[in-house]
Design an enzyme around this catalytic site. Structure first.
Site, PDB file in Angstrom:
ATOM      1  N   HIS A   1       0.819  -1.220   0.000  1.00 19.77           N
ATOM      2  CA  HIS A   1       0.000   0.000   0.000  1.00 19.77           C
ATOM      3  C   HIS A   1       0.853   1.270   0.000  1.00 19.77           C
ATOM      4  O   HIS A   1       0.348   2.351   0.294  1.00 19.77           O
ATOM      5  CB  HIS A   1      -0.983  -0.001   1.186  1.00 19.77           C
ATOM      6  CG  HIS A   1      -2.094  -1.000   1.036  1.00 19.77           C
ATOM      7  ND1 HIS A   1      -2.950  -1.326   2.069  1.00 19.77           N
ATOM      8  CD2 HIS A   1      -2.496  -1.739  -0.027  1.00 19.77           C
ATOM      9  CE1 HIS A   1      -3.830  -2.229   1.630  1.00 19.77           C
ATOM     10  NE2 HIS A   1      -3.566  -2.503   0.374  1.00 19.77           N
TER      11      HIS A   1
ATOM     12  N   CYS B   1       9.378  20.662 -13.799  1.00 21.29           N
ATOM     13  CA  CYS B   1       8.111  19.996 -13.543  1.00 21.29           C
ATOM     14  C   CYS B   1       7.229  20.821 -12.607  1.00 21.29           C
ATOM     15  O   CYS B   1       6.200  21.346 -13.021  1.00 21.29           O
ATOM     16  CB  CYS B   1       8.327  18.594 -12.980  1.00 21.29           C
ATOM     17  SG  CYS B   1       6.752  17.734 -12.785  1.00 21.29           S
TER      18      CYS B   1
HETATM   19  C1  BJW Z   1      -4.636  -6.571  16.419  1.00 21.81           C
HETATM   20  C2  BJW Z   1      -4.062  -5.794  17.432  1.00 21.81           C
HETATM   21  C3  BJW Z   1      -2.987  -6.362  18.154  1.00 21.81           C
HETATM   22  C4  BJW Z   1      -5.683  -4.680  16.542  1.00 21.81           C
HETATM   23  N1  BJW Z   1      -2.552  -7.589  17.835  1.00 21.81           N
HETATM   24  N2  BJW Z   1      -4.196  -7.770  16.128  1.00 21.81           N
HETATM   25  C5  BJW Z   1     -13.126  -7.054  -3.829  1.00 21.81           C
HETATM   26  C6  BJW Z   1     -14.215  -7.209  -3.007  1.00 21.81           C
HETATM   27  C7  BJW Z   1     -14.750  -6.120  -2.325  1.00 21.81           C
HETATM   28  C8  BJW Z   1     -14.190  -4.855  -2.437  1.00 21.81           C
HETATM   29  C9  BJW Z   1     -13.103  -4.705  -3.237  1.00 21.81           C
HETATM   30  C10 BJW Z   1     -12.579  -5.794  -3.928  1.00 21.81           C
HETATM   31  N3  BJW Z   1     -11.512  -5.352  -4.634  1.00 21.81           N
HETATM   32  C11 BJW Z   1     -11.345  -4.044  -4.403  1.00 21.81           C
HETATM   33  C12 BJW Z   1     -12.294  -3.610  -3.565  1.00 21.81           C
HETATM   34  C13 BJW Z   1     -12.435  -2.195  -3.070  1.00 21.81           C
HETATM   35  C14 BJW Z   1     -11.514  -1.873  -1.930  1.00 21.81           C
HETATM   36  C15 BJW Z   1     -11.867  -2.723  -0.729  1.00 21.81           C
HETATM   37  O1  BJW Z   1     -11.243  -3.710  -0.427  1.00 21.81           O
HETATM   38  N4  BJW Z   1     -12.871  -2.307   0.018  1.00 21.81           N
HETATM   39  C16 BJW Z   1     -13.302  -3.036   1.199  1.00 21.81           C
HETATM   40  C17 BJW Z   1     -13.459  -2.043   2.326  1.00 21.81           C
HETATM   41  C18 BJW Z   1     -14.552  -3.821   0.874  1.00 21.81           C
HETATM   42  N5  BJW Z   1     -10.134  -2.111  -2.332  1.00 21.81           N
HETATM   43  C19 BJW Z   1      -9.435  -1.210  -2.992  1.00 21.81           C
HETATM   44  O2  BJW Z   1      -9.920  -0.120  -3.264  1.00 21.81           O
HETATM   45  C20 BJW Z   1      -8.029  -1.577  -3.386  1.00 21.81           C
HETATM   46  N6  BJW Z   1      -7.886  -1.331  -4.771  1.00 21.81           N
HETATM   47  C21 BJW Z   1      -8.129  -2.243  -5.727  1.00 21.81           C
HETATM   48  O3  BJW Z   1      -8.380  -3.394  -5.479  1.00 21.81           O
HETATM   49  O4  BJW Z   1      -8.048  -1.755  -7.003  1.00 21.81           O
HETATM   50  C22 BJW Z   1      -8.869  -2.325  -8.018  1.00 21.81           C
HETATM   51  C23 BJW Z   1     -10.069  -1.406  -8.081  1.00 21.81           C
HETATM   52  C24 BJW Z   1      -9.964  -0.205  -8.740  1.00 21.81           C
HETATM   53  C25 BJW Z   1     -11.080   0.640  -8.770  1.00 21.81           C
HETATM   54  C26 BJW Z   1     -12.257   0.296  -8.106  1.00 21.81           C
HETATM   55  C27 BJW Z   1     -12.327  -0.916  -7.416  1.00 21.81           C
HETATM   56  C28 BJW Z   1     -11.218  -1.773  -7.405  1.00 21.81           C
HETATM   57  C29 BJW Z   1      -7.028  -0.665  -2.720  1.00 21.81           C
HETATM   58  C30 BJW Z   1      -7.028  -0.798  -1.257  1.00 21.81           C
HETATM   59  C31 BJW Z   1      -5.996   0.194  -0.680  1.00 21.81           C
HETATM   60  C32 BJW Z   1      -6.216   0.341   0.805  1.00 21.81           C
HETATM   61  N7  BJW Z   1      -5.659   1.557   1.219  1.00 21.81           N
HETATM   62  C33 BJW Z   1      -5.633   1.816   2.667  1.00 21.81           C
HETATM   63  C34 BJW Z   1      -5.126   3.241   2.881  1.00 21.81           C
HETATM   64  C35 BJW Z   1      -3.627   3.302   2.629  1.00 21.81           C
HETATM   65  C36 BJW Z   1      -3.090   4.648   2.893  1.00 21.81           C
HETATM   66  C37 BJW Z   1      -3.218   5.049   4.332  1.00 21.81           C
HETATM   67  O5  BJW Z   1      -2.931   4.277   5.255  1.00 21.81           O
HETATM   68  O6  BJW Z   1      -3.612   6.174   4.539  1.00 21.81           O
HETATM   69  O7  BJW Z   1      -4.814   0.875   3.321  1.00 21.81           O
HETATM   70  S1  BJW Z   1      -7.213   1.545   3.419  1.00 21.81           S
HETATM   71  C38 BJW Z   1      -6.615   0.852   4.899  1.00 21.81           C
HETATM   72  O8  BJW Z   1      -7.061  -0.513   5.012  1.00 21.81           O
HETATM   73  C39 BJW Z   1      -5.101   0.809   4.738  1.00 21.81           C
HETATM   74  C40 BJW Z   1      -4.789  -0.543   5.287  1.00 21.81           C
HETATM   75  O9  BJW Z   1      -3.536  -0.991   4.778  1.00 21.81           O
HETATM   76  C41 BJW Z   1      -5.940  -1.395   4.849  1.00 21.81           C
HETATM   77  C42 BJW Z   1      -6.116  -2.654   5.617  1.00 21.81           C
HETATM   78  O10 BJW Z   1      -6.483  -2.424   6.944  1.00 21.81           O
HETATM   79  P1  BJW Z   1      -5.892  -3.356   8.095  1.00 21.81           P
HETATM   80  O11 BJW Z   1      -4.429  -3.281   8.060  1.00 21.81           O
HETATM   81  O12 BJW Z   1      -6.492  -4.699   8.010  1.00 21.81           O
HETATM   82  O13 BJW Z   1      -6.368  -2.563   9.393  1.00 21.81           O
HETATM   83  P2  BJW Z   1      -7.753  -2.628  10.188  1.00 21.81           P
HETATM   84  O14 BJW Z   1      -7.799  -1.438  11.061  1.00 21.81           O
HETATM   85  O15 BJW Z   1      -8.873  -2.857   9.275  1.00 21.81           O
HETATM   86  O16 BJW Z   1      -7.643  -3.934  11.077  1.00 21.81           O
HETATM   87  C43 BJW Z   1      -6.753  -4.048  12.157  1.00 21.81           C
HETATM   88  C44 BJW Z   1      -6.838  -5.472  12.670  1.00 21.81           C
HETATM   89  O17 BJW Z   1      -5.840  -5.652  13.667  1.00 21.81           O
HETATM   90  C45 BJW Z   1      -8.171  -5.819  13.316  1.00 21.81           C
HETATM   91  O18 BJW Z   1      -8.573  -7.088  12.831  1.00 21.81           O
HETATM   92  C46 BJW Z   1      -7.856  -5.895  14.821  1.00 21.81           C
HETATM   93  O19 BJW Z   1      -8.624  -6.889  15.493  1.00 21.81           O
HETATM   94  C47 BJW Z   1      -6.406  -6.280  14.794  1.00 21.81           C
HETATM   95  N8  BJW Z   1      -5.599  -5.834  15.953  1.00 21.81           N
HETATM   96  N9  BJW Z   1      -4.698  -4.624  17.587  1.00 21.81           N
HETATM   97  C48 BJW Z   1      -3.147  -8.280  16.904  1.00 21.81           C
HETATM   98  N10 BJW Z   1      -2.350  -5.690  19.229  1.00 21.81           N
HETATM   99 ZN    ZN Z   2       7.150  15.938 -11.414  1.00 19.63          ZN
END
Ligand code: BJW
Ligand code: ZN
Length: 271
Positions: A127, A181
């Site tokens: 990401h 740029c």
């Molecule tokens: C602990 C703990 C401890 C806490 N010990 N555990 C297929 C199906 C459905 C939807 C889609 C799909 N394909 C694409 C999509 C759309 C979308 C998506 O997935 N949406 C869902 C919400 C449904 N995906 C995208 O848009 C992706 N793009 C893509 O696929 O492109 C093709 C496309 C193009 C055009 C249209 C559609 C598709 C891109 C996704 C990019 C995600 N970006 C972010 C922001 C990054 C920049 C930033 O940080 O500012 O990335 S979003 C955010 O979520 C961030 C994270 O990396 C990502 C994942 O979150 P993560 O890491 O899982 O965190 P949390 O908070 O959700 O969970 C924390 C976990 O830790 C919890 O389970 C806790 O229990 C646990 N925990 N303390 C152990 N101590």
């Molecule tokens: Zn540039």
């Protein structure tokens, strides 16, 4: 939630000791104990916005000042955090495995720098990174540890909704330094709705294909495509272990589930 996933640590240690190539998928939970807020928890908000509303290409084109303020705040958090016991145990394990001709790769969704800071060498930042900028005009990617990235961001970015936004004019936001740029820079992260870098995804696919053990650490497994990596490995019959505070929509696909803070469980599992 009921699950058939096992939580036998003794058996798992045995599996780890035999693995030749471990793929580790990490999410925000691995950095939670370093003080970086997760997305779906209480920290998943900035001023009155949810991350899904502000980490998007539309938000950036409509109001780049707002998005830069948000990332200025995120960079501040990242710069003040240190790797925790989970990051360190992963880095230690990689080092030990390398000496034995075995290997580990970390496929992280996190945009912080904590795996690298902990000493992990083989890290794929799927990401992007909050410490990099990308020019919207020429595409140039640059590492940028300056804080603030530009003078106008100084003192901005407060998550407090009572504090008004800075509304920085676009010509005073970070600009490209390539000759001729001067394009607008953005954080080099993958916003919601954007595709992941295809070269990087190819590398990820290779790693998922060759691993003989997979760890899924601190991710809610709801954001795609990362949410399918663990299940994809499990479908080959390779053991997958989830480390999380709770079960997730993907737990049922996995062999092992170790519930609890990963700063405690991961060091035990990789001892
Ligand atoms: C602990 C703990 C401890 C806490 N010990 N555990 C297929 C199906 C459905 C939807 C889609 C799909 N394909 C694409 C999509 C759309 C979308 C998506 O997935 N949406 C869902 C919400 C449904 N995906 C995208 O848009 C992706 N793009 C893509 O696929 O492109 C093709 C496309 C193009 C055009 C249209 C559609 C598709 C891109 C996704 C990019 C995600 N970006 C972010 C922001 C990054 C920049 C930033 O940080 O500012 O990335 S979003 C955010 O979520 C961030 C994270 O990396 C990502 C994942 O979150 P993560 O890491 O899982 O965190 P949390 O908070 O959700 O969970 C924390 C976990 O830790 C919890 O389970 C806790 O229990 C646990 N925990 N303390 C152990 N101590
Ligand atoms: Zn540039």
């Amino acid at each position: 939630t009921t699950t058939s996933a096992k939580s036998d640590m003794k058996e798992f240690l045995e599996v780890v000791s035999k693995a030749k190539h471990i793929a580790v998928i990490t999410g925000a939970g691995v950095s939670a104990e370093s003080g970086v807020p997760t997305f779906k928890g209480d920290g998943g908000q900035w001023k009155t916005w949810q991350y899904q509303d502000i980490a998007t290409p539309e938000a950036f084109s409509r109001n780049p000042s707002r998005v830069w303020e948000f990332y200025h705040h995120r960079r501040h958090l990242v710069l003040t955090q240190k790797p925790n016991a989970a990051h360190l145990a992963l880095a230690e394990c990689e080092k030990r495995m390398r000496k034995q001709g075995r290997s580990m790769v970390i496929i992280t969704q996190n945009i912080d720098d904590l795996h690298r800071q902990a000493g992990s060498k083989h890290v794929l930042n799927i990401h992007g990174s909050v410490m990099e900028t990308r020019c919207v005009s020429c595409g140039d990617i640059a590492v940028n540890h300056q804080h603030p990235v530009c003078a106008s961001l100084e003192g901005t970015g407060s998550p407090d909704p009572e504090i008004p936004e800075a509304q920085i004019p676009v010509d005073q936001l970070p600009r490209c330094e390539q000759s001729d740029c001067r394009g607008l820079l953005r954080p080099n992260v993958v916003f919601f709705g954007e595709t992941l870098d295809s070269h990087l995804l190819t590398k990820v696919e290779k790693e998922l294909d060759i691993c003989d053990l997979c760890l899924v650490v601190g991710t809610s497994s709801i954001v795609y495509p990362a949410a399918m990596f663990g299940p994809q490995v499990a479908s080959r019959g390779v053991p997958v272990a989830e480390f999380n505070m709770a079960t997730t929509p993907k737990t049922e696909y996995f062999t092992y589930h170790f519930q609890g803070p990963c700063g405690s469980t991961v060091p035990l599992a990789l001892a």
